[in-house]
Design an enzyme around this catalytic site. Structure first.
Site, PDB file in Angstrom:
ATOM      1  N   ASP A  47       3.450   7.974  -3.428  1.00 40.85           N
ATOM      2  CA  ASP A  47       2.309   7.198  -3.966  1.00 40.85           C
ATOM      3  C   ASP A  47       1.761   6.220  -2.852  1.00 40.85           C
ATOM      4  OD1 ASP A  47       0.754   5.958  -5.853  1.00 40.85           O
ATOM      5  OD2 ASP A  47       2.010   4.645  -6.534  1.00 40.85           O
ATOM      6  N   ARG A  96       4.524   6.757 -14.268  1.00 40.71           N
ATOM      7  CA  ARG A  96       5.964   6.211 -14.138  1.00 40.71           C
ATOM      8  C   ARG A  96       6.703   6.779 -15.243  1.00 40.71           C
ATOM      9  NH1 ARG A  96       3.567   1.128 -11.756  1.00 40.71           N
ATOM     10  NH2 ARG A  96       3.286   0.385 -13.941  1.00 40.71           N
ATOM     11  N   ASP A 124      10.153   1.903   1.303  1.00 38.64           N
ATOM     12  CA  ASP A 124       8.709   1.058   1.683  1.00 38.64           C
ATOM     13  C   ASP A 124       8.826   0.571   2.857  1.00 38.64           C
ATOM     14  OD1 ASP A 124       6.472   0.278  -0.728  1.00 38.64           O
ATOM     15  OD2 ASP A 124       6.568  -1.115   1.101  1.00 38.64           O
ATOM     16  N   SER A 125       7.589   0.088   3.579  1.00 39.31           N
ATOM     17  CA  SER A 125       7.536  -0.526   4.446  1.00 39.31           C
ATOM     18  C   SER A 125       7.730  -2.199   4.541  1.00 39.31           C
ATOM     19  CB  SER A 125       6.530  -0.128   5.406  1.00 39.31           C
ATOM     20  OG  SER A 125       5.180  -0.447   4.645  1.00 39.31           O
ATOM     21  N   CYS A 163      -4.923   7.250  -4.200  1.00 36.22           N
ATOM     22  CA  CYS A 163      -5.857   6.268  -4.975  1.00 36.22           C
ATOM     23  C   CYS A 163      -6.909   6.115  -4.150  1.00 36.22           C
ATOM     24  CB  CYS A 163      -5.154   4.948  -5.301  1.00 36.22           C
ATOM     25  SG  CYS A 163      -4.382   4.176  -3.589  1.00 36.22           S
TER      26      CYS A 163
HETATM   27  N1  SAH Z   1       4.200   3.410  -6.606  1.00 44.83           N
HETATM   28  C1  SAH Z   1       4.253   1.863  -6.356  1.00 44.83           C
HETATM   29  C2  SAH Z   1       2.865   1.327  -5.741  1.00 44.83           C
HETATM   30  C3  SAH Z   1       2.876   1.878  -4.406  1.00 44.83           C
HETATM   31  S1  SAH Z   1       1.691   0.949  -3.572  1.00 44.83           S
HETATM   32  C4  SAH Z   1       4.270   1.505  -7.961  1.00 44.83           C
HETATM   33  O1  SAH Z   1       4.246   2.219  -9.090  1.00 44.83           O
HETATM   34  O2  SAH Z   1       4.306   0.295  -8.037  1.00 44.83           O
HETATM   35  C5  SAH Z   1       1.946   1.510  -1.740  1.00 44.83           C
HETATM   36  C6  SAH Z   1       2.995   0.885  -0.968  1.00 44.83           C
HETATM   37  O3  SAH Z   1       3.264   1.537   0.124  1.00 44.83           O
HETATM   38  C7  SAH Z   1       2.936  -0.485  -0.778  1.00 44.83           C
HETATM   39  O4  SAH Z   1       4.204  -1.250  -1.291  1.00 44.83           O
HETATM   40  C8  SAH Z   1       3.005  -0.794   0.642  1.00 44.83           C
HETATM   41  O5  SAH Z   1       4.184  -1.834   1.283  1.00 44.83           O
HETATM   42  C9  SAH Z   1       3.650   0.707   1.059  1.00 44.83           C
HETATM   43  N2  SAH Z   1       3.295   1.185   2.433  1.00 44.83           N
HETATM   44  C10 SAH Z   1       2.198   1.244   3.034  1.00 44.83           C
HETATM   45  N3  SAH Z   1       2.162   1.945   4.160  1.00 44.83           N
HETATM   46  C11 SAH Z   1       3.455   2.392   4.294  1.00 44.83           C
HETATM   47  C12 SAH Z   1       4.122   3.206   5.180  1.00 44.83           C
HETATM   48  N4  SAH Z   1       3.524   3.650   6.435  1.00 44.83           N
HETATM   49  N5  SAH Z   1       5.532   3.593   4.995  1.00 44.83           N
HETATM   50  C13 SAH Z   1       6.061   3.012   4.117  1.00 44.83           C
HETATM   51  N6  SAH Z   1       5.533   2.338   2.779  1.00 44.83           N
HETATM   52  C14 SAH Z   1       4.239   1.899   3.097  1.00 44.83           C
END
Ligand code: SAH
Length: 395
Positions: free
Chosen positions: A298, A210, A248-249, A338
């Protein structure tokens, strides 16, 4: 004595100090151990290999506590292991930069199935194996002693617990949960929701990645996909991003992300927040002919184990291909996986395939991994679950 004798030839991975014994490797079980009991592991030539926690029904039938024959797995063992884990973090000097830290990272710290995260003075414990579950009370007592926390919260609600025959358990175990739990990371503030948030509340592993994005964001139009609580977005805005679209979803995640913007006193102009599925959103942006200078991908774990790799590969290829098409020439893609089931080689191949199909060239300008409070034990490559590629993309 409770003892496991391996089949002939099945000792090889243990001799390399890999800490898992699969059920198929077991020749004979002696002494009628219960699940969670400590057993001694022997070769079929009766040579001692390790002390381990036993599970009669799980695919991983034993997880190693110690390679030393004369070591006793008791309170003092856990005291030593936890002290060692804390010493590693202290030596990193992390507390100067962050009040959030992973204190124990499972197998990598010699404590299979145990994760402990620190958020300011609160600790969150996550137990994912029957062996660690057996020592839960002992571990809690030691933590109170060594860390003097104001709260210990349990987030033992991962799917892996099911494989171990354990039910989910969450709640305050000690002290009281602060109403507003906030950590400070590289001078920025983040609210952490340990009760409803993802993982134990925050993605500590992406800390340094980040920060890197913060240094690249100046005057850029940024798209942050899977933004969760806005980690990458906050750094990008702080770093001078011209505009920011965060997707985000989860509604809750977006609320937390906006709260984090306010906490840092960041201007909310030129910002869009979209509660949407990233797979669909990327297509929509393509159809709208939108372009960006910096895109962060991510996603959550698409492949928890290697058996999901093929399906996961399609998911990674899809989002990376679309992201390449949305970037201006000279733009940057920060792309992560991940998934424990996808190696860094495979991830790089998938991303290379996506670039080829998108008709772009890309240079790796940085290869990234989890922050150093998530150390990787050399004999346990599974610990290298987080893989990141920072790519500069040209036509
Ligand atoms: N980049 C973030 C962590 C991401 S975790 C950080 O640094 O803190 C993954 C995220 O993806 C979660 O918040 C989850 O709600 C979201 N997510 C999962 N599937 C998804 C989709 N199909 N579309 C959008 N968001 C999604």
């Amino acid at each position: 004595m409770k003892k496991i004798i391996l089949k002939a030839g099945k000792e090889k991975s243990l001799l390399r100090r890999h800490p898992w014994i699969y059920s198929g490797a077991i020749g004979r079980v002696e002494g009628n151990p219960s699940d969670g009991d400590t057993v001694q592991i022997y070769t079929n030539q009766n040579v001692f290999l390790a002390h381990a926690a036993y599970h009669s029904k799980a695919p991983i039938a034993a997880r190693v506590w110690s390679w030393q024959q004369d070591e006793r797995i008791d309170e003092m063992f856990f005291y030593r292991k936890l002290t060692q884990a804390l010493a590693l973090r202290k030596d990193l000097g992390l507390s100067q930069f962050s009040t959030g830290c992973r204190l124990v990272h499972g197998e990598s710290d010699g404590l299979p199935g145990l994760v402990i995260d620190q958020y300011d003075r609160a600790l969150v414990i996550q137990i994912g194996s029957v062996g660690a579950e057996r020592w839960r009370e002992v571990i809690l007592d030691i933590l109170k002693n060594l860390c003097n926390p104001t709260c210990i919260y349990e987030r033992s609600d991962t799917e892996v617990r099911e494989l171990e025959g354990l039910t989910k358990r969450t709640g305050v175990l000690w002290g009281g949960l602060p109403h507003d739990l906030i950590i400070k990371e590289y001078g920025l503030h983040f609210a952490v929701d340990v009760v409803r948030g993802q993982k134990t509340g925050f993605y500590l592993d992406q800390r340094d990645n980040r920060a890197k994005i913060g240094t690249l964001a100046k005057d850029k139009e940024v798209l942050n996909c899977f933004c969760y609580s806005g980690g990458f977005s906050v750094y990008a805005k702080q770093g001078g991003a011209k505009s920011l679209l965060s997707v985000d979803s989860s509604e809750d995640a977006l609320k937390l992300a906006q709260h984090n913007f306010a906490l840092n006193g960041l201007a909310t102009d030129s910002q869009e927040w979209q509660c949407a599925d990233v797979f669909q959103m990327l297509r929509k942006l393509r159809d709208q002919n939108r372009k960006f200078d910096l895109i962060i991908l991510d996603p959550p774990k698409f492949a928890p184990t290697a058996s999901f790799a093929a399906k996961a590969a399609r998911g990674y290829k899809d989002i990376n291909l679309l992201a390449f098409k949305l970037l201006r020439s000279g733009g940057i893609l920060a792309t992560y996986s991940c998934s424990g089931g996808i190696s860094s080689d495979l991830f790089q191949k998938i991303v290379a395939g996506a670039a080829l199909d998108a008709g772009v060239s890309a240079h790796i300008i940085d290869q990234q991994m989890a922050a150093p409070d998530h150390p990787i034990l050399l004999s346990f490559p599974e610990g290298a679950y987080l893989k990141g590629l920072l790519l500069r993309v040209t036509d």
